[in-house]
Write a protein that holds these residues in place. Sequence first.
Motif, PDB file in Angstrom:
ATOM      1  N   VAL A 174       7.531  -2.937  -9.608  1.00 53.27           N
ATOM      2  CA  VAL A 174       7.355  -2.783  -8.163  1.00 53.27           C
ATOM      3  C   VAL A 174       7.496  -1.296  -7.835  1.00 53.27           C
ATOM      4  CG1 VAL A 174       8.217  -3.434  -5.887  1.00 53.27           C
ATOM      5  CG2 VAL A 174       8.364  -5.070  -7.787  1.00 53.27           C
ATOM      6  N   ALA A 175       6.476  -0.742  -7.200  1.00 52.61           N
ATOM      7  CA  ALA A 175       6.477   0.685  -6.862  1.00 52.61           C
ATOM      8  C   ALA A 175       6.407   0.875  -5.359  1.00 52.61           C
ATOM      9  CB  ALA A 175       5.287   1.367  -7.534  1.00 52.61           C
ATOM     10  N   ASP A 176       7.278   1.746  -4.879  1.00 46.98           N
ATOM     11  CA  ASP A 176       7.318   2.107  -3.461  1.00 46.98           C
ATOM     12  C   ASP A 176       7.197   3.622  -3.373  1.00 46.98           C
ATOM     13  OD1 ASP A 176       7.962  -0.602  -2.555  1.00 46.98           O
ATOM     14  OD2 ASP A 176       9.888  -0.258  -3.533  1.00 46.98           O
ATOM     15  N   THR A 177       6.364   4.112  -2.460  1.00 48.49           N
ATOM     16  CA  THR A 177       6.159   5.555  -2.338  1.00 48.49           C
ATOM     17  C   THR A 177       6.331   6.019  -0.908  1.00 48.49           C
ATOM     18  OG1 THR A 177       3.779   5.317  -2.016  1.00 48.49           O
ATOM     19  CG2 THR A 177       4.533   5.681  -4.267  1.00 48.49           C
ATOM     20  N   GLY A 178       6.471   7.336  -0.793  1.00 46.53           N
ATOM     21  CA  GLY A 178       6.512   7.968   0.509  1.00 46.53           C
ATOM     22  C   GLY A 178       7.802   8.710   0.739  1.00 46.53           C
ATOM     23  N   PRO A 179       7.710   9.930   1.220  1.00 45.37           N
ATOM     24  CA  PRO A 179       8.928  10.628   1.617  1.00 45.37           C
ATOM     25  C   PRO A 179       9.427  10.009   2.919  1.00 45.37           C
ATOM     26  CG  PRO A 179       7.003  11.958   2.126  1.00 45.37           C
ATOM     27  CD  PRO A 179       6.514  10.723   1.426  1.00 45.37           C
ATOM     28  N   GLY A 180      10.711   9.845   3.000  1.00 41.92           N
ATOM     29  CA  GLY A 180      11.253   9.211   4.208  1.00 41.92           C
ATOM     30  C   GLY A 180      11.080   7.709   4.144  1.00 41.92           C
ATOM     31  N   ARG A 181      10.182   7.174   4.920  1.00 42.08           N
ATOM     32  CA  ARG A 181       9.944   5.723   4.973  1.00 42.08           C
ATOM     33  C   ARG A 181       9.066   5.304   3.795  1.00 42.08           C
ATOM     34  NH1 ARG A 181      11.370   1.131   7.112  1.00 42.08           N
ATOM     35  NH2 ARG A 181       9.758  -0.336   7.743  1.00 42.08           N
ATOM     36  N   LEU A 182       9.595   4.449   2.931  1.00 42.10           N
ATOM     37  CA  LEU A 182       8.855   3.982   1.763  1.00 42.10           C
ATOM     38  C   LEU A 182       7.886   2.875   2.143  1.00 42.10           C
ATOM     39  CD1 LEU A 182      11.796   3.751  -0.800  1.00 42.10           C
ATOM     40  CD2 LEU A 182       9.981   5.464  -0.756  1.00 42.10           C
ATOM     41  N   SER A 183       6.788   2.808   1.406  1.00 39.85           N
ATOM     42  CA  SER A 183       5.858   1.683   1.565  1.00 39.85           C
ATOM     43  C   SER A 183       5.557   1.128   0.183  1.00 39.85           C
ATOM     44  CB  SER A 183       4.574   2.133   2.270  1.00 39.85           C
ATOM     45  OG  SER A 183       3.893   3.081   1.486  1.00 39.85           O
ATOM     46  N   ARG A 184       5.375  -0.153   0.112  1.00 42.96           N
ATOM     47  CA  ARG A 184       5.109  -0.833  -1.159  1.00 42.96           C
ATOM     48  C   ARG A 184       3.664  -0.572  -1.542  1.00 42.96           C
ATOM     49  NH1 ARG A 184       8.592  -5.172  -2.299  1.00 42.96           N
ATOM     50  NH2 ARG A 184       9.889  -3.328  -2.355  1.00 42.96           N
TER      51      ARG A 184
END
Length: 177
Positions: free
Chosen positions: A52-62
Amino acid sequence: MPDLTGTTRHAALMDLVDAMTTALLGGPAGAPSAVLARAAAVLHGRFADWVVADTGPGRLSRTTVLAPAEDAEGASAVAGQDPAACPLVVEAARGRSAALQVRAADPDAFGRDTSGAPVLVRANVTSLLCVPLVRGAGPASGVLTLFRGGGRLAFSMAEAQAMDMMSRHIALAMDRV
């Protein structure tokens, strides 16, 4: 006599590191989510049952969920989950440190899927590894979570250390444009 089991596990781990390096350096520079998807593909199956990968600085998104082929419904439910509802993911991103758990004590440590079931129970997780994707002193650019279940051996400390090293390499590759 050499420890053949340990030697075999070490060789498999070095093969994984090589495959990851090849995927990161051999693929095109591009969107961070595309780089992370390539990395997840290397890990899925050979190293972890679920990635499972989540990205984004600050607020992550799947961005990526890879599950066993027989659990497409579960993968879809986890893909719809908000990473902010996953205490392990939030803590890894905030604390910039990895978590290795065998038989997690809290079934809600990875939150609940869109059907309301605890993800760790639904996925029959017996061992998990949650690593932030960090480069330097800045915030985490994502979090990678790996699950093993069923009869597979739990993640070892050596595997966690190798995954920590690979997570830094993934973060570096994500920053290439």
